[in-house]
Design a protein around this motif. Sequence first.
Motif, PDB file in Angstrom:
ATOM      1  N   GLU A 148       0.843  -1.193   0.000  1.00 29.03           N
ATOM      2  CA  GLU A 148       0.000   0.000   0.000  1.00 29.03           C
ATOM      3  C   GLU A 148       0.880   1.245   0.000  1.00 29.03           C
ATOM      4  N   ASP A 149       0.529   2.222  -0.881  1.00 33.27           N
ATOM      5  CA  ASP A 149       1.302   3.458  -0.886  1.00 33.27           C
ATOM      6  C   ASP A 149       0.642   4.497   0.026  1.00 33.27           C
ATOM      7  N   GLU A 150       1.169   5.711   0.027  1.00 36.30           N
ATOM      8  CA  GLU A 150       0.691   6.745   0.945  1.00 36.30           C
ATOM      9  C   GLU A 150      -0.742   7.165   0.643  1.00 36.30           C
ATOM     10  N   GLN A 151      -1.202   6.986  -0.598  1.00 33.89           N
ATOM     11  CA  GLN A 151      -2.569   7.343  -0.977  1.00 33.89           C
ATOM     12  C   GLN A 151      -3.557   6.206  -0.765  1.00 33.89           C
ATOM     13  N   GLY A 152      -3.062   5.080  -0.234  1.00 33.89           N
ATOM     14  CA  GLY A 152      -3.934   3.934  -0.029  1.00 33.89           C
ATOM     15  C   GLY A 152      -4.129   3.092  -1.264  1.00 33.89           C
ATOM     16  N   LEU A 153      -3.350   3.366  -2.314  1.00 34.07           N
ATOM     17  CA  LEU A 153      -3.447   2.609  -3.556  1.00 34.07           C
ATOM     18  C   LEU A 153      -2.401   1.500  -3.592  1.00 34.07           C
ATOM     19  N   CYS A 154      -2.564   0.607  -4.559  1.00 37.44           N
ATOM     20  CA  CYS A 154      -1.591  -0.480  -4.747  1.00 37.44           C
ATOM     21  C   CYS A 154      -0.281   0.065  -5.296  1.00 37.44           C
ATOM     22  N   ALA A 155       0.793  -0.581  -4.913  1.00 38.09           N
ATOM     23  CA  ALA A 155       2.112  -0.264  -5.458  1.00 38.09           C
ATOM     24  C   ALA A 155       2.938  -1.533  -5.458  1.00 38.09           C
ATOM     25  N   ALA A 156       3.894  -1.599  -6.379  1.00 34.74           N
ATOM     26  CA  ALA A 156       4.827  -2.717  -6.407  1.00 34.74           C
ATOM     27  C   ALA A 156       6.006  -2.385  -5.498  1.00 34.74           C
ATOM     28  N   ALA A 157       6.407  -3.345  -4.691  1.00 34.45           N
ATOM     29  CA  ALA A 157       7.543  -3.134  -3.778  1.00 34.45           C
ATOM     30  C   ALA A 157       8.829  -3.511  -4.509  1.00 34.45           C
ATOM     31  N   ILE A 158       9.659  -2.517  -4.790  1.00 34.83           N
ATOM     32  CA  ILE A 158      10.955  -2.743  -5.420  1.00 34.83           C
ATOM     33  C   ILE A 158      12.033  -2.359  -4.416  1.00 34.83           C
ATOM     34  N   GLU A 159      12.766  -3.342  -3.925  1.00 38.19           N
ATOM     35  CA  GLU A 159      13.775  -3.132  -2.884  1.00 38.19           C
ATOM     36  C   GLU A 159      13.154  -2.434  -1.667  1.00 38.19           C
ATOM     37  N   GLY A 160      11.913  -2.811  -1.361  1.00 41.43           N
ATOM     38  CA  GLY A 160      11.243  -2.267  -0.186  1.00 41.43           C
ATOM     39  C   GLY A 160      10.563  -0.933  -0.387  1.00 41.43           C
ATOM     40  N   SER A 161      10.785  -0.294  -1.529  1.00 41.65           N
ATOM     41  CA  SER A 161      10.178   1.012  -1.791  1.00 41.65           C
ATOM     42  C   SER A 161       8.989   0.863  -2.728  1.00 41.65           C
ATOM     43  N   PRO A 162       7.896   1.625  -2.503  1.00 44.41           N
ATOM     44  CA  PRO A 162       6.720   1.501  -3.365  1.00 44.41           C
ATOM     45  C   PRO A 162       6.921   2.184  -4.717  1.00 44.41           C
TER      46      PRO A 162
END
Length: 548
Positions: A148-162
């Motif tokens: 989950e990103d800061e806006q509550g949307l989906c994100a892919a985790a790349i090296e722990g970062s959205p």
Amino acid sequence: MTRVTGSFATLGLGLVHTFQGTDTAVRRICNGRGWPPLDPKARLCHNRPVANERPVLGIDFGTTNTAAAWCDAQGKIHLVPVGEKSYTLPSVVWFGPGEKVLVGALAREQLLDDPHRTVVAPKRFIGRRFKSEFVTRNKDRYPYEIIEDEQGLCAAAIEGSPVSFTDVAFHVIRRILELANATAGFEFEDAVLTVPAHFSYGQRRGVRTAAEMAGLEVRAMVNEPTAAALYYAKHKDAGGRVLVFDLGGGTFDATLLDVSRRVATVLSTGGDPYLGGRDFDSTIVTHLLNVVTFEQGRKLDPSKVVMQRLLFAAEAAKIRLTKEEVAHIKVPLVASDGTGFVDLEYDLTRAELEEISEGLIARAVGIVGDVLAAAGCSDLDVGEVIFVGGQTRMPAIRDRLTRRFKHDPKKHVHPELGVAIGAAILGRTLNLPRGPALVDVVPMPIGVMAPTLGTKEVIGRNAVVPSTHTVTIETRPPDGQPMNLAVYEAADAAAVERELLGMLTVPADWMAAHAGDLTLEMRIGFDFDLTCAIVSPHGSKQLPLQPV
């Protein structure tokens, strides 16, 4: 050398001359005629279309592949080549160390070696809330982590970062744009985007934002089945009521249109965001694992990497079975049992595939019935069925639909490229005096909620696009308080799960200065963007849709 077809002013002469050739060749012509030499750093001006005649790039951003096309001033269609004899770009992005990014086939190759950095099917998650039912059910099916990103949307985790799926889509769209610019010889500035008919407002906004990040102005956004029907109407010399059966890699849409005088009017549309070619692939994998468990007495629990290899093998077998009766599947080293590695080897028949896929096919056929019922039509009212999307190459699907509806193979629409071509045709009609040659519709109702208002639908399902809709606001909040309206999207007024699109705020001082009845006005444009205003007998005020 860059090829130049254009005009330039000869320095000191105030003259404009037009030549065609490479940059070097044009300069040689100038020198040969004894004219003053051109500054080596000077840019030769390309012949660019005037603003209202700029070619518009049609982009079909797909779950599995992306394609693009455009129409020139003479109406000739140009497909954007991606490789030798290929016009589709895999919608896959690999994020390497630092800022290294690969897009397309090279990124797809990374799936087996570096799956955690390789994002596939970004279209399935773009613009979706992380806590939605769809994401909860599907986020663990992919080799990369979804967070989950800061806006509550989906994100892919790349090296722990959205990394947002809009950013992923941006890389895909930018790459197809680069290929289009290189092919056309000039830079596109405008685009028509296609999306599944059932896409929510938030999902459409995500795709549109990705295109804008790539430097494109989105002139229109069209539902994928509608784009295919527009291609059918323009180039197949056809008319009557047409059913578009669009089963792609990640989504399914069914749309009923009326085609008359090469104008496509949408009558009804429906779809399933959980149904696509990848679901057929997953069904095959589940079947293979069950067979191994039953026949060999081994229960396999494959890792995400092995699961991706199985999905690749399943997809390849599925494609072979469109033309053959048996497909041999062999996936080495799928597991270990303490004594060595286990290989998976199996002969899958077409009849077997049809049997295990029956539930998926039935779901799609059921939606077709719902779409016809919503338009008040029966099977006999449909003059033609059009197949769009790679999964429609499956013989069982075509047999099921052609037994029910008429289908003329001579009026065939290319399953993978027809949507992009339709978008390109729409792009050209946007520049013509008579305007677009289609009438599209809103897939899901849009409404507002407020404590003093309750819930009210403003834009109904199958409302024409573009159009303006209003709703009367009978009750104002107490004096001195602003009016806050939540804008939502839902399948129907009784739906429990609603997608909150944003908030509208009517300032208290504006209401105090504008007595009388209030009306909320919503306009949805060709790009499926919403503009809202509050109207009173004494004036109106634009209301920005604020994210939540």
